[in-house]
Design an enzyme around this catalytic site. Structure first.
Site, PDB file in Angstrom:
ATOM      1  N   ASP A  11       0.830  -1.195   0.000  1.00 41.34           N
ATOM      2  CA  ASP A  11       0.000   0.000   0.000  1.00 41.34           C
ATOM      3  C   ASP A  11       0.873   1.256   0.000  1.00 41.34           C
ATOM      4  O   ASP A  11       1.976   1.245  -0.534  1.00 41.34           O
ATOM      5  CB  ASP A  11      -0.955  -0.020   1.203  1.00 41.34           C
ATOM      6  CG  ASP A  11      -2.321   0.554   0.857  1.00 41.34           C
ATOM      7  OD1 ASP A  11      -2.397   1.773   0.617  1.00 41.34           O
ATOM      8  OD2 ASP A  11      -3.290  -0.212   0.809  1.00 41.34           O
ATOM      9  N   HIS A  47      -3.945   6.161   2.828  1.00 39.58           N
ATOM     10  CA  HIS A  47      -4.650   4.939   2.419  1.00 39.58           C
ATOM     11  C   HIS A  47      -4.097   3.725   3.159  1.00 39.58           C
ATOM     12  O   HIS A  47      -4.851   2.951   3.760  1.00 39.58           O
ATOM     13  CB  HIS A  47      -4.516   4.770   0.910  1.00 39.58           C
ATOM     14  CG  HIS A  47      -5.364   3.673   0.337  1.00 39.58           C
ATOM     15  ND1 HIS A  47      -4.933   2.371   0.266  1.00 39.58           N
ATOM     16  CD2 HIS A  47      -6.612   3.698  -0.208  1.00 39.58           C
ATOM     17  CE1 HIS A  47      -5.884   1.638  -0.304  1.00 39.58           C
ATOM     18  NE2 HIS A  47      -6.910   2.419  -0.597  1.00 39.58           N
ATOM     19  N   SER A 181     -11.469  -0.931  -0.899  1.00 37.79           N
ATOM     20  CA  SER A 181     -10.174  -0.992  -0.219  1.00 37.79           C
ATOM     21  C   SER A 181     -10.328  -1.300   1.260  1.00 37.79           C
ATOM     22  O   SER A 181      -9.632  -2.151   1.809  1.00 37.79           O
ATOM     23  CB  SER A 181      -9.423   0.334  -0.376  1.00 37.79           C
ATOM     24  OG  SER A 181      -8.966   0.503  -1.686  1.00 37.79           O
TER      25      SER A 181
END
Length: 225
Positions: A11, A47, A181
């Site tokens: 990520d 994220h 996600s």
């Protein structure tokens, strides 16, 4: 003494507060003529931090190996992801969360996923709730996971649909982060929690447990005008 449960995350990195949970990390950045490896940098997107938070919320004792593959624009490549997966295999992780997806199939990414699965590692990859599938979720033996608005934070659904195998809660504590996600990260967290209590469970036993304990079965039905 029971060995620690290592979760791999491909990520954008992790937050400063999560550093205590991260036992290994590498940054994989694209150059004109290949790939560069370096130390992790601060998470430029938030994220990866949201993904780790979603997993650790459901499995507080898990530790993380973090492969940073996104730049400040949120862009990555098959080469970066494949190299990150190979690195995580070498870190002896049990599960790899891939809350990302590429439109094109690339042989080196397919081979990296197959090699990880051959080592007994479970791969969870996000898949969009609608539209074209993405990679690595579309590869065989990779769990395709999306978000499901029906699911509370400790629930998941067994979709068994053309889009995804499973889905989970899309809500986290990071503003602006949601969707497939986070659904993928939440399911990885449920799996990690199961593995903490059942460290010898095989991938087949994990999937059987997910099916039997799903709160919902079948796709979310959307009713509109």
């Amino acid at each position: 003494m029971k060995s620690e449960l290592r979760i791999g995350v491909v990520d954008s990195g992790h937050s400063a507060a999560q550093r205590v949970q991260v036992i290994a990390g590498r940054r994989f950045s694209l150059l004109a003529d290949g790939l560069a490896e370096s130390d992790l940098r601060d998470d430029p997107l938030g994220h990866g931090s949201a993904v780790i938070e979603a997993i650790s919320h459901r499995a507080p004792s898990a530790v993380f190996c973090v492969a940073q593959v996104f730049d400040q624009r949120g862009v990555t490549s098959a080469l970066q992801i494949a190299t990150a997966i190979d690195w995580l295999v070498a870190q002896d992780v049990r599960l790899i969360n891939l809350s990302l997806g590429l439109r094109q199939d690339r042989s080196l990414l397919r081979e990296a996923c197959a090699a990880a699965v051959a080592q007994g590692i479970l791969l969870c990859a996000s898949s969009p709730a609608q539209g074209e599938g993405v990679f690595p979720a579309n590869y065989p033996q990779v769990l395709r996971v999306t978000g499901d608005a029906r699911c509370a934070e400790q629930e998941w659904s067994w979709l068994n649909s053309a889009q995804a195998d499973f889905a989970a809660c899309v809500h986290g504590t990071y503003p602006g982060q949601s969707g497939a996600s986070l659904g993928c990260a939440a399911l990885s967290g449920h799996i990690a929690g199961f593995l903490v209590s059942q460290p010898e469970a095989s991938n087949e036993q994990i999937i059987d447990w997910l099916r039997k304990n799903a709160r919902y079965r079948g796709p979310e039905r959307r009713f509109g005008a």
